[in-house]
Enzyme design. Sequence first.
Site, PDB file in Angstrom:
ATOM      1  N   ARG A  46       0.817  -1.215   0.000  1.00  0.00           N
ATOM      2  CA  ARG A  46       0.000   0.000   0.000  1.00  0.00           C
ATOM      3  C   ARG A  46       0.851   1.266   0.000  1.00  0.00           C
ATOM      4  O   ARG A  46       0.550   2.222  -0.690  1.00  0.00           O
ATOM      5  CB  ARG A  46      -0.887   0.019   1.247  1.00  0.00           C
ATOM      6  CG  ARG A  46      -2.224  -0.651   1.013  1.00  0.00           C
ATOM      7  CD  ARG A  46      -3.132  -0.466   2.208  1.00  0.00           C
ATOM      8  NE  ARG A  46      -4.127  -1.525   2.245  1.00  0.00           N
ATOM      9  CZ  ARG A  46      -4.684  -1.979   3.339  1.00  0.00           C
ATOM     10  NH1 ARG A  46      -4.306  -1.515   4.509  1.00  0.00           N
ATOM     11  NH2 ARG A  46      -5.594  -2.915   3.291  1.00  0.00           N
ATOM     12  N   LYS A 207     -11.822 -21.802   7.163  1.00  0.00           N
ATOM     13  CA  LYS A 207     -10.771 -22.827   7.116  1.00  0.00           C
ATOM     14  C   LYS A 207     -11.366 -24.224   6.973  1.00  0.00           C
ATOM     15  O   LYS A 207     -10.845 -25.060   6.232  1.00  0.00           O
ATOM     16  CB  LYS A 207      -9.901 -22.725   8.365  1.00  0.00           C
ATOM     17  CG  LYS A 207      -9.140 -21.409   8.465  1.00  0.00           C
ATOM     18  CD  LYS A 207      -8.482 -21.248   9.834  1.00  0.00           C
ATOM     19  CE  LYS A 207      -7.770 -19.906   9.953  1.00  0.00           C
ATOM     20  NZ  LYS A 207      -7.229 -19.680  11.315  1.00  0.00           N
ATOM     21  N   GLY A 304       0.731 -16.057  13.047  1.00  0.00           N
ATOM     22  CA  GLY A 304       1.986 -15.378  13.345  1.00  0.00           C
ATOM     23  C   GLY A 304       2.859 -15.270  12.119  1.00  0.00           C
ATOM     24  O   GLY A 304       2.804 -16.114  11.219  1.00  0.00           O
TER      25      GLY A 304
END
Length: 439
Positions: A46, A207, A304
């Site tokens: 961005r 998921k 993570g």
Amino acid sequence: MVAPLRVGIAGLGTVGAAVVRLIEEQARTLSARSGRGIRVVAVTARSKAKKRTLHLRGIDWVKSPLALANDPRIDCFVELMGGSGEPALSAIEAALKNGKSVVTANKALIAKHGLRLARAAEKHGGALNFEAAVGAAIPVIKTLREGLAGTGVNRVYGILNGTCNYILTRMEQEGLSFAECLKDAQRLGYAEANPSFDVDGHDTAQKLAILASLAFGTKVAQSAVYVEGISSIAPEDLRAADELGYRVKLLGVAVRTPKGIEQRVHPTMVPKSSSIAQVMGVTNAVTIDGEGIPAITLVGPGAGGAATASAVVADIADVARGIRAKPFGRPVDRLRDTKKAPMERHEGGYYIRLMARDLPGTVAKIATRLAKEKISLESVVQRHPEGVDATDAAKKASPVPVILITYATSEDAIHRALEAVQRDKVISGRPQVIRIEKN
């Protein structure tokens, strides 16, 4: 010598930056394992002006994801921007139409547009790899798609959201309320400022829809997943579960039944002896029940930067090796339609907690209502508050918890029985019902 694989990365957040570093740090190992070098040659994000603890020397900056996807200098387009729509969708489609391979960690996009993208990959010959979209560093996509290609899968289920598992773990271990644990999870960065996507079960549902497609050869359809979150779980439910030999986990479950593939996300009681019950904190786990083999449980960090980057780089290495697996394990045209299975047909054991009036005959009346629906009880526990004499409580007819554990029955029967109990006016408030998932 084989020319290096030239990689372009769209998105330089926590995961994107970790991918750039990992490819640089593991350059020799990746080259040895892949049979060719892997180089990041271009990136986009961005803001070019944003300060990053990342050296991009020798790497070109491209103005937009679409421009990067169309850049003839790259062989592999890596999408790490997120979001179920633009600009990720158009950029990935452009890369695939250009014959490039694509690696993404974008579960929302795969859950919503995975079939469309898989068709483009099949048509134009590139790979579409998304190991990091489910379970981050846990290699569950490869396990279902490749490792168990010769094994029929009967059930796949797991802890697919670290935020919810962290909250339930803290509630169990410290006796805290859902609200207290959620606030702490937000403070530690495990939960978003608006946590509903996680705690209401929608992250797990995306998921699960992907895993169900790989396990059963069905079309990815998040709309086919029944979803229920964890906000109704109270500390007393976790204490009761502990005493009864269970733990409460938010599970995503996809199972083959005589009536079709059942896909569901909800709080679930699992036996403490099960592998999945041992998974605490922000850790994720997936168990696969295959025909003719013992259950396989994969456990590891489900989120993570480092964990997700590990899976992304593994997918890039597969592209470098020339591996072109079908994204969902088989051609898109051979994936079957799937519909949402009505939960009323679900069969299993149940935990029920009622606040019952402490009067003679109350428990017998409740048991009679369950018996009329052919519901057999494994155990019944009636508790009086600590320090309150049972006789005094009975005189006041104040509500006391009654906990029931049923043998396998249908969800529809449970609902009918509890509606009748409420009409009898022997309980106050809404009954708490938690499904039990056996090993």
